[in-house]
Structure formats: C-alpha cells, structure tokens
Design an enzyme around this catalytic site. Structure first.
Site, PDB file in Angstrom:
ATOM      1  N   GLU A 152      -6.907   4.957   7.671  1.00  0.00           N
ATOM      2  CA  GLU A 152      -6.593   6.321   7.457  1.00  0.00           C
ATOM      3  C   GLU A 152      -7.866   6.870   6.910  1.00  0.00           C
ATOM      4  O   GLU A 152      -8.131   8.082   7.090  1.00  0.00           O
ATOM      5  CB  GLU A 152      -5.460   6.592   6.794  1.00  0.00           C
ATOM      6  CG  GLU A 152      -4.340   6.413   7.407  1.00  0.00           C
ATOM      7  CD  GLU A 152      -3.010   5.754   6.526  1.00  0.00           C
ATOM      8  OE1 GLU A 152      -2.972   5.675   5.137  1.00  0.00           O
ATOM      9  OE2 GLU A 152      -2.056   5.290   7.645  1.00  0.00           O
ATOM     10  N   GLY A 205       2.592   2.307  10.669  1.00  0.00           N
ATOM     11  CA  GLY A 205       3.485   3.378  10.467  1.00  0.00           C
ATOM     12  C   GLY A 205       4.166   3.897  11.771  1.00  0.00           C
ATOM     13  O   GLY A 205       4.768   4.910  11.835  1.00  0.00           O
ATOM     14  N   GLU A 258      -5.816  -4.689  10.764  1.00  0.00           N
ATOM     15  CA  GLU A 258      -4.563  -3.691  10.920  1.00  0.00           C
ATOM     16  C   GLU A 258      -4.660  -2.730  12.052  1.00  0.00           C
ATOM     17  O   GLU A 258      -5.489  -1.776  12.239  1.00  0.00           O
ATOM     18  CB  GLU A 258      -4.491  -2.820   9.644  1.00  0.00           C
ATOM     19  CG  GLU A 258      -4.006  -3.316   8.241  1.00  0.00           C
ATOM     20  CD  GLU A 258      -3.722  -2.432   7.400  1.00  0.00           C
ATOM     21  OE1 GLU A 258      -2.458  -2.383   6.851  1.00  0.00           O
ATOM     22  OE2 GLU A 258      -4.289  -1.355   7.168  1.00  0.00           O
ATOM     23  N   ASN A 303       0.764  -1.275   0.102  1.00  0.00           N
ATOM     24  CA  ASN A 303      -0.038  -0.068  -0.032  1.00  0.00           C
ATOM     25  C   ASN A 303       0.892   1.241   0.057  1.00  0.00           C
ATOM     26  O   ASN A 303       1.476   1.646   1.078  1.00  0.00           O
ATOM     27  CB  ASN A 303      -0.744  -0.141   1.225  1.00  0.00           C
ATOM     28  CG  ASN A 303      -1.796   1.160   1.405  1.00  0.00           C
ATOM     29  OD1 ASN A 303      -1.635   2.205   0.588  1.00  0.00           O
ATOM     30  ND2 ASN A 303      -2.201   1.314   2.596  1.00  0.00           N
ATOM     31  N   LYS A 348       0.229   4.167  -0.502  1.00  0.00           N
ATOM     32  CA  LYS A 348      -0.394   5.582   0.279  1.00  0.00           C
ATOM     33  C   LYS A 348      -0.193   6.798  -0.768  1.00  0.00           C
ATOM     34  O   LYS A 348      -0.312   6.520  -1.917  1.00  0.00           O
ATOM     35  CB  LYS A 348      -0.114   5.780   1.585  1.00  0.00           C
ATOM     36  CG  LYS A 348      -0.151   4.474   2.368  1.00  0.00           C
ATOM     37  CD  LYS A 348      -0.031   4.835   3.958  1.00  0.00           C
ATOM     38  CE  LYS A 348      -0.156   3.305   4.627  1.00  0.00           C
ATOM     39  NZ  LYS A 348      -0.092   3.652   6.296  1.00  0.00           N
ATOM     40  N   HIS A 406      -9.624   1.483   4.912  1.00  0.00           N
ATOM     41  CA  HIS A 406      -8.487   1.617   5.566  1.00  0.00           C
ATOM     42  C   HIS A 406      -8.506   2.632   6.755  1.00  0.00           C
ATOM     43  O   HIS A 406      -9.386   3.549   6.692  1.00  0.00           O
ATOM     44  CB  HIS A 406      -7.392   2.201   4.257  1.00  0.00           C
ATOM     45  CG  HIS A 406      -6.026   2.126   5.041  1.00  0.00           C
ATOM     46  ND1 HIS A 406      -5.567   3.139   5.914  1.00  0.00           N
ATOM     47  CD2 HIS A 406      -4.931   1.187   4.993  1.00  0.00           C
ATOM     48  CE1 HIS A 406      -4.236   2.895   6.475  1.00  0.00           C
ATOM     49  NE2 HIS A 406      -3.884   1.649   5.724  1.00  0.00           N
ATOM     50  N   SER A 426       3.178  -2.116  10.329  1.00  0.00           N
ATOM     51  CA  SER A 426       4.538  -2.146  10.377  1.00  0.00           C
ATOM     52  C   SER A 426       5.372  -3.477  10.262  1.00  0.00           C
ATOM     53  O   SER A 426       6.280  -3.966  10.717  1.00  0.00           O
ATOM     54  CB  SER A 426       4.995  -1.490  11.863  1.00  0.00           C
ATOM     55  OG  SER A 426       4.578  -0.177  12.228  1.00  0.00           O
TER      56      SER A 426
HETATM   57  P1  PGA Z   1       2.664   0.324   7.616  1.00  0.00           P
HETATM   58  O1  PGA Z   1       1.151   0.605   7.090  1.00  0.00           O
HETATM   59  O2  PGA Z   1       3.266  -1.030   7.102  1.00  0.00           O
HETATM   60  O3  PGA Z   1       3.646   1.525   7.227  1.00  0.00           O
HETATM   61  O4  PGA Z   1       2.430   0.189   9.132  1.00  0.00           O
HETATM   62  C1  PGA Z   1       0.438  -0.374   6.753  1.00  0.00           C
HETATM   63  C2  PGA Z   1      -0.758   0.054   6.232  1.00  0.00           C
HETATM   64  O5  PGA Z   1      -1.389   1.159   6.564  1.00  0.00           O
HETATM   65  O6  PGA Z   1      -1.604  -0.417   5.381  1.00  0.00           O
END
Ligand code: PGA
Length: 251
Positions: free
Chosen positions: A98, A174, A168, A9, A11, A96, A214
């Site tokens: 976010e 992140g 997640e 992903n 982003k 997601h 992560s």
């Molecule tokens: P990350 O993001 O691996 O940077 O923690 C995962 C995601 O948001 O899909």
C-alpha cells in the site's frame, strides 16, 4: 529451526478504545503459543500498547507500519525509526504494497528505511509481492527478484540477519483471494534461494519469510505448514480477536 512469527497489521483501522480493547483481549487469551506474535497498530497507539503489554508481562511484541527514510529533521508528519524505537516498537514494516502504491515507495527510499530501522535497533519486515497482471503475465518471479535486489539486497551480511521478509502478492491483499499453499511455497522457496545466492545458505536458512494476503482462520494452518512459510502478516483477520487467535494457534 526457524520459530514462526504471526504479525497483525492493523493498517489505518480501529479507534483508540477499540484498539485497546483488542490488545486487552489478546493478552487475556495469551498462552504459551508456538510462535512469536506481533501487532502493528497505528503509530500513535504504539507507546500505550507497549506499556500495556509490558505491565501485563506479555510476550507479544509491538511494531510500526512504516518509518521515515531520514533520521531526523524538517520532515513534517514523518516518524523516524529512532522515535519508534524510543516508544517501544521492536519491529517495523518496510515497503508494504500500500505504501508502494500510494506513496510510490521503492528502491533507495526503502533501503534507507531498512538501514535506519536496523540502526535504531528495530527489526524491519521487508514486504514484496507482485500485482495481478504481473502474475498473469508470468513475471512474478522477476518482479519479486527486482524488489529484493533494489532494496533489501543493499543490506550487509550483518544487517540482513536482522531482517524478516514478507511475501504478499498484491492480488491477495484484502481481496479474500489467497495464494494457494503451493503458489506461496513456490515463491517463498524462490525468495530463500535468492537470499542464499546473495548471502549464503546459512543466512538463507535462518531468515524468516512470512506470507501475507487474506490469511484467515480457515487457510492459515495449511499455509503455515509449508516448508518455507515461517508465519503470516495478517491484515483484516487480525482486527477480530477470534480469527487472530485461531491464526496464531495455527502456527
Ligand atoms: P489482508 O492484508 O490480510 O487483509 O489481506 C495483509 C496485509 O496487507 O498485510
């Protein structure tokens, strides 16, 4: 036996040249991997990425990070699942964290996104997961169950078989902090049980449940080794060729 899926992903990262050079590096290093591989670049890059992968006869799929909750019409700035399908997207992330956080997406909006993507022939990856305070107050199972019930579980038996789930935990996205393999496995097994209760054991045993938050080259193998973890949804570590390749090879 479920085949693992490793999805990147991206982003809102990477400008055009950087993105295309990452796709090209990925293809150069492509092998007969033990898992399916998916990249979800920003939507304006989907078409070219799809064509690049097709010309290279690559097995890597391309997906989008979101789609509209309507099929067409006066929704400035939105991109429908049908449009994404028509430019080569075969997967789409739905819900997601976010988008839940910044766009307030939940419930019926997510149900529509799921249904429109399936209607357009795109496989949705439904994201769920609790925030830090929800885990600390021991409400994480309830939160995830509610997220499943208010959106994903509106799918019919036929629709659910086209869906993938991504667990997640928001506190791990992140942040560099990962759920331990035991914490992740515990939640994945809980999610599979919920699917079994709603749709039966056969559907539950076939649905893929990815872990995200992560994931990196150092922790992927142990996470992917858990019984109910069927791959990963990878953010930051999918932006660098070395780490993404190592994660793919861990599956
Ligand atoms: P990350 O993001 O691996 O940077 O923690 C995962 C995601 O948001 O899909």
């Amino acid at each position: 036996m479920r085949r693992k899926l490793v999805a990147g992903n991206w982003k809102m990262n990477l400008h055009w040249n950087e993105a295309m050079s990452l796709v090209s590096d990925l293809v150069k290093n492509e092998k007969d991997w033990n898992c399916d591989v998916l990249i979800c670049p920003p939507s304006p890059y989907v078409r070219h990425t799809f064509e690049f992968l097709k010309n290279a006869k690559s097995a890597i799929s391309v997906g989008a990070q979101d789609c509209a909750s309507s099929t067409d019409g006066a929704f400035t700035g939105e991109i429908s699942a049908g449009m994404l399908s028509s430019i080569g997207s075969s997967f789409v992330l739905v819900g997601h964290s976010e988008r839940r956080e910044y766009q307030g997406e939940r419930g019926e909006t997510l149900t529509k996104k799921l249904q429109h993507s399936i209607g357009a022939g795109i496989q949705p990856i439904f994201c769920c997961g609790e925030k830090l305070d929800e885990r600390q107050s021991n409400n994480h199972f309830d939160v995830v169950q509610t997220q499943l019930e208010e959106a994903l579980f509106a799918m019919s038996n036929e629709e659910i078989s086209k869906c993938t789930i991504a667990y997640e935990p928001v506190w791990a996205i992140g942040t560099g902090e990962t759920a331990s393999p035991e914490q992740a496995q515990e939640m994945h097994s809980f999610i599979r049980d919920q699917v079994a209760t709603k749709y039966g054991d056969d559907v539950a045993s076939r649905i893929r449940i990815l872990y995200g938050g992560s994931v990196n080259a150092g922790n992927a193998k142990e996470l992917f080794g858990q019984q109910d973890i069927d791959g990963g949804l990878v953010g930051g570590a999918s932006l660098k060729i070395d780490s993404f390749l190592q994660i793919i090879q861990s599956a």
